[in-house]
Scaffold this active site. Structure first.
Site, PDB file in Angstrom:
ATOM      1  N   GLU A  23     114.324  89.671 -28.322  1.00  0.00           N
ATOM      2  CA  GLU A  23     114.037  89.030 -27.027  1.00  0.00           C
ATOM      3  C   GLU A  23     114.920  89.616 -25.982  1.00  0.00           C
ATOM      4  O   GLU A  23     116.111  88.957 -25.925  1.00  0.00           O
ATOM      5  CB  GLU A  23     113.878  87.575 -27.009  1.00  0.00           C
ATOM      6  CG  GLU A  23     112.875  87.024 -27.886  1.00  0.00           C
ATOM      7  CD  GLU A  23     112.684  85.614 -27.509  1.00  0.00           C
ATOM      8  OE1 GLU A  23     111.503  85.408 -27.249  1.00  0.00           O
ATOM      9  OE2 GLU A  23     113.520  84.852 -27.508  1.00  0.00           O
ATOM     10  N   HIS A  67     118.184  81.238 -29.920  1.00  0.00           N
ATOM     11  CA  HIS A  67     117.316  81.623 -28.758  1.00  0.00           C
ATOM     12  C   HIS A  67     118.181  81.950 -27.535  1.00  0.00           C
ATOM     13  O   HIS A  67     119.368  81.282 -27.352  1.00  0.00           O
ATOM     14  CB  HIS A  67     116.330  80.832 -28.439  1.00  0.00           C
ATOM     15  CG  HIS A  67     115.482  81.112 -27.183  1.00  0.00           C
ATOM     16  ND1 HIS A  67     115.678  81.071 -25.725  1.00  0.00           N
ATOM     17  CD2 HIS A  67     114.255  81.629 -27.420  1.00  0.00           C
ATOM     18  CE1 HIS A  67     114.792  81.413 -25.213  1.00  0.00           C
ATOM     19  NE2 HIS A  67     113.764  81.806 -25.964  1.00  0.00           N
TER      20      HIS A  67
HETATM   21  P1  PGA Z   1     108.541  84.139 -21.838  1.00  0.00           P
HETATM   22  O1  PGA Z   1     109.683  83.497 -23.130  1.00  0.00           O
HETATM   23  O2  PGA Z   1     107.498  84.589 -22.770  1.00  0.00           O
HETATM   24  O3  PGA Z   1     108.394  83.068 -21.012  1.00  0.00           O
HETATM   25  O4  PGA Z   1     109.131  85.213 -21.317  1.00  0.00           O
HETATM   26  C1  PGA Z   1     109.950  84.041 -24.300  1.00  0.00           C
HETATM   27  C2  PGA Z   1     111.010  83.213 -25.100  1.00  0.00           C
HETATM   28  O5  PGA Z   1     111.781  82.874 -24.448  1.00  0.00           O
HETATM   29  O6  PGA Z   1     110.886  82.918 -26.280  1.00  0.00           O
END
Ligand code: PGA
Length: 241
Positions: free
Chosen positions: A154, A88
């Site tokens: 992401e 992540h």
């Molecule tokens: P968010 O986070 O939906 O608050 O943008 C997603 C993540 O970091 O997995």
């Protein structure tokens, strides 16, 4: 969607949302949509006891040993976790986790029969210098695809960081990157691998994002802490199946 959608709740360093452990909560299994939650290590057991499909937000690749503050993939599997997030962006940022270490985590997870969600995505600076494709390609290289792995794209610049008004990536940008990521996957698993989108997914944008052909679900942070918003996202995903 041709792949069963997966909506994953990444609760980050937050307590379990109120009511989440009830038998009828929106975090419980759903007929048409896979739902997994990623609580802190402290809350994993209570989520598993509540019969929610639960994963960890990180795990160490060694089985045990001198790694202060860490929990191993083997320990997570023994506890009853089904999945684990690897790489992540907040782990990359806060702890300097690099691509090679993250791939070690993926390998260790697979050895313990934990389903890894490999998180990839470029920073704002990397995108503005036109390097976003090179970055995700490097993050994906050496990933062992011989067992089932889920990818979460992401873009770091779209992660809410707790700001509910932060915009997600545009559907066009997200779909374009998801299609590119899919093109990088080995042919044999290209069509079956789920690629989740993460970064400010919320009820307002979930339908647009989830209806893209290469977006197979979401890794939801901020909005997953609100059971009502999470439920709406799951309902949208279900409607699109
Ligand atoms: P968010 O986070 O939906 O608050 O943008 C997603 C993540 O970091 O997995």
């Amino acid at each position: 969607m041709t792949r069963t959608p997966l909506i994953a709740a990444n609760w980050k360093m937050n307590p379990v949302p109120a009511g989440a452990l009830e038998h009828d909560s929106p975090y419980q299994s759903h007929a048409a949509v896979d739902i997994w939650v990623f609580p802190t290590f402290l809350d994993i057991r209570s989520c598993i006891d509540a019969k929610i499909i639960t994963g960890a937000q990180s795990g160490h690749w060694e089985k045990s040993g001198a790694h202060t503050g860490d929990v191993s993939m083997a320990m997570l599997a023994k506890l009853g976790c089904r999945s684990v997030l690897c790489g992540h962006s907040e782990r990359r940022q806060d702890y300097g986790e690099a691509n090679d270490v993250i791939i070690e985590q993926v390998i260790a997870a697979l050895e313990e029969n934990l389903h890894p969600i490999l998180c990839i995505g470029e920073t704002e600076k990397e995108r503005s210098s036109g390097r976003e494709k090179d970055i995700v390609k490097a993050q994906l290289s050496s990933c062992p695809f011989e067992k089932e792995v889920t990818i979460a794209y992401e873009p770091v610049w779209a992660i809410s960081g707790g700001d509910p008004n932060k915009p997600a990536a545009t559907t066009a940008d997200a779909q374009q990157m998801h299609a590119f990521i899919r093109s990088l996957l080995p042919e044999g698993i290209r069509e079956q691998t789920r690629i989740l989108y993460g970064g400010s997914m919320k009820p307002e944008n979930a339908e647009d994002l989830l209806s893209q052909p290469d977006i197979d679900g979401g890794l939801v942070g901020g909005a997953s802490l609100d059971p009502e918003k999470f439920k709406q996202i799951v309902e949208i995903a279900s409607k699109l199946t």
